[in-house]
Motif scaffolding. Sequence first.
Motif, PDB file in Angstrom:
ATOM      1  N   VAL A  14      37.623  29.218 -15.389  1.00 42.12           N
ATOM      2  CA  VAL A  14      36.382  29.262 -16.236  1.00 42.12           C
ATOM      3  C   VAL A  14      36.527  30.643 -16.745  1.00 42.12           C
ATOM      4  O   VAL A  14      36.832  31.498 -16.327  1.00 42.12           O
ATOM      5  CB  VAL A  14      35.433  29.121 -15.241  1.00 42.12           C
ATOM      6  CG1 VAL A  14      34.018  29.307 -16.013  1.00 42.12           C
ATOM      7  CG2 VAL A  14      35.171  27.656 -14.505  1.00 42.12           C
ATOM      8  N   PRO A 271      32.464  26.304 -20.046  1.00 43.20           N
ATOM      9  CA  PRO A 271      33.427  26.720 -19.191  1.00 43.20           C
ATOM     10  C   PRO A 271      34.792  26.612 -19.586  1.00 43.20           C
ATOM     11  O   PRO A 271      35.636  27.012 -19.015  1.00 43.20           O
ATOM     12  CB  PRO A 271      33.240  25.495 -18.117  1.00 43.20           C
ATOM     13  CG  PRO A 271      31.690  25.258 -18.159  1.00 43.20           C
ATOM     14  CD  PRO A 271      31.584  25.206 -19.635  1.00 43.20           C
ATOM     15  N   ARG A 294      29.176  20.664 -14.114  1.00 42.72           N
ATOM     16  CA  ARG A 294      30.128  20.738 -15.340  1.00 42.72           C
ATOM     17  C   ARG A 294      30.688  19.656 -15.924  1.00 42.72           C
ATOM     18  O   ARG A 294      31.102  19.373 -17.209  1.00 42.72           O
ATOM     19  CB  ARG A 294      31.494  21.555 -14.860  1.00 42.72           C
ATOM     20  CG  ARG A 294      31.144  23.157 -14.744  1.00 42.72           C
ATOM     21  CD  ARG A 294      32.135  23.758 -14.067  1.00 42.72           C
ATOM     22  NE  ARG A 294      33.439  23.712 -14.737  1.00 42.72           N
ATOM     23  CZ  ARG A 294      34.458  24.181 -14.383  1.00 42.72           C
ATOM     24  NH1 ARG A 294      34.533  24.928 -13.405  1.00 42.72           N
ATOM     25  NH2 ARG A 294      35.842  24.399 -14.947  1.00 42.72           N
TER      26      ARG A 294
END
Lengths: 438, 389
Positions: A14, A271, A294
């Motif tokens: 990330v 991300p 995510r």
Amino acid sequence: MTEITTPKGASPEVIKDDSMWKQKEMMAGHYDRITSAHENGLKVCNTFVPGNLNELIRCFGLVNNLPEVNAIQSGLRKKSGNFVLEAEKHGHSEDVCTYVKSDIGMMEKGNIAPNGKKFPDPDVLLLSYTGCFTFMKWFELLREQYDCETIMLHTPYEGDGKITKNMRDYMVKQLKDDVIPKLERISGVKFDIDLLRENLVKSAKAEEDLVWVLQSAKNKPSPIDAYFGGIYYIGPIFGAFRGTDDAIEYYKLLRAEVEARVKAGRGPVTPDGDMGKEKYRIVVEGPPNYTSFRDFWKMFYDEGAVVVASSYTKVGGVYDFGFRHDPTNPLESLADYCLGVYTNLNLPQRVDMLENYMNEYEADGLLINSIKSCNSFSAGQLLMLREIEKRTGKPGGFVESDLVDPRYFSPANIKNRLESYFQMIDQKRSGKTKGVAA
Amino acid sequence: MSALEKINERCLDLFEDLHFKAAREWKAAEPGRKVVGFMPVYVPREIIHAAGMLPLGITGGGDQMEVIHGDAYYQSYICRIPRSTIELGVSGRLDFVDGMLFPSICDVIRNLSGMWKLMFPNVYTRYFDVPQNYIDDIGGNYYTQELAELVEGLEELGGRKITEEQLRNSIALYNENRALVREVYDFRSKQPWKAPAADVYLLVRAGYVLPVEEHNKMIREWLTESEKVDRPLRDNCRVIVAGLFCEQPPLNLIKSLELAGCYVVDDDLLLVSRWLLEDVPLEGDPLHNLSQAFLHHSEETSAKYVPTLAEKGQHLVRAVAKRGAEGVIFASPSFCDPALLDRPMLQSALKKANIPFIAFKYAENSGQMQPIREQAGTFADSIKLWSEA
């Protein structure tokens, strides 16, 4: 035993900005402070995010622990599924709030904090009963578990869409005659109103920068994602850091980063790095799902969809319509803060706010992520969707998931629904159809 | 048909009439009359009455009404009462209702108040908040002022002032009504074979649509006639049913419990009819008196905060002792936050007091009673066979 598992996150690596590292350090430090509180002679106060009185709690040297944030952490770390099952095994209904069940299940499983150490038992439960009925029952459940002192701060609901003198007087009276004397007794620290004023000054500074960051989404392209990214941005101010130097520093840093993005004409950080071309500008109503956070976000940025405003990022305080904590009227200001959080607003106010966001942020549509176990948000959302469509002529979309129960996040369904929704926006732009909810 | 059968039939007619003919007739009888609807769990009906208006209890659509429009407003994981209430509204069944009060009970009913404002902008709509702080000069003052605001709102709606004398007269009538309902509950507890749970329910429910004066008369007559009835005493166990304070169970569910061998000796149905546990004093400031009654002499229910751990669930333990009950049945509406979040704590209090219990869920339109009957029947049998008493 049934094991609930969720897919791993989208990417192992990330990309983080400086403000993200700063926040990570702050959160890690905070959890260390909580788990070592009793060793260090500090007392712990468990309280909730909406209507939290962080500036006041800090006046008594208490360490603030937030059960919802712990449930969110459990969701993000994919532990909440089993905690929820554990609570259900102990008789908690499958129908009720999964934050509550995650929290209770976590206790049953040893009450381990994200830093791997045990959460201390709270010395006091400060129930800021604001905008959500479940909070009241949650704290009764925690009281049963911990058998410690509980302080109730009842925040009246803005049923008629306004704060009346009676509501504010009631709040101030509770603070003066009930909450503060009890906090003094429990902490052994005398209340210092000047210290409260100092904390409120710090809150207002951080709030100013937070609002600037959230409103930067009016730019095209938007330099931030005001929902998925926004959830990180609100972390410090909604949690344990409102009224601290850390929060001021964090928001200063964040603002500088966002200013640089605006100057460079760049979109939000995701991300997976910078988002590609901005294709859709969306307003989102409702909390996110945390167990597949995510994956959910990726469904947006893969399609070029950026969330330019969201109601969830106002659940711990609505600052973008002018409210700031006010050191000149400290208790009244705390009262107004509690009374004004998003879930304490009535439905017409919530619709007005979303309509304002649709117009001010030049959004292409409103998407509702309806949460199965959160009636405070969810009850009435279908009418809100219709109202916004009617008032703005923009299409509405509707997906369903849950806060921290992975059983209710169905990726294929949600992805499919989102893709259809974005197509509907395309069609609407080309003038082929009238707006109909996806 | 006996006098008692006539009353019971009248109550059943009122229950089944989802067009509220009785309330419509009351309104049409004199020009300028107004009707104010209210939802569970409590509003001070005295104030509506003192304004010369009819308080009309709205408890959803039951199992006889098909919900078509209402479902379009709610996700599948929201309880049923708001969707059937919306159905009552959009289908015109409440088109004679001039005001609606939505009490503080849960987030769904709370949000419904805002929906009503958006959907029916010409109706006087108020979210009726109550204090969760029970200290006289904090929660008490707040609540007295909230009552004053309700008075002002109804004065505006009715176009006339509400005097203290009118409030006192209304309080006296509702004191009488609550005393009569308590008498019905005491009567049933003493001789449950003479007061079937479904009949008691319908009798109290009639008070949701009738003027209080007429309801008082009806209860008195019902008590006199019920005493005369000769019905066989069955070998049923005595139970309290809890969790029914908002969305109503189907009438068949109540009947099924008795058919399964349970005498219902207390319940939390239709709580507004006995919310205040003692008479509200007639001397002094009526709003202050109503406020004090709420703070210090009102029912416990899941919608209220219980200030101390020691007191949590004790109202149920005390009710079991008072009514000589042998067990508690938790019947909660699906997706009901107050009832379902509270249930583990109430069960914990019962466990400590060695009181047996069972739990199930229902919706107002539940059709299959067999599983409930089997569960309640097994519970009754287990009490009869295995209880220490």
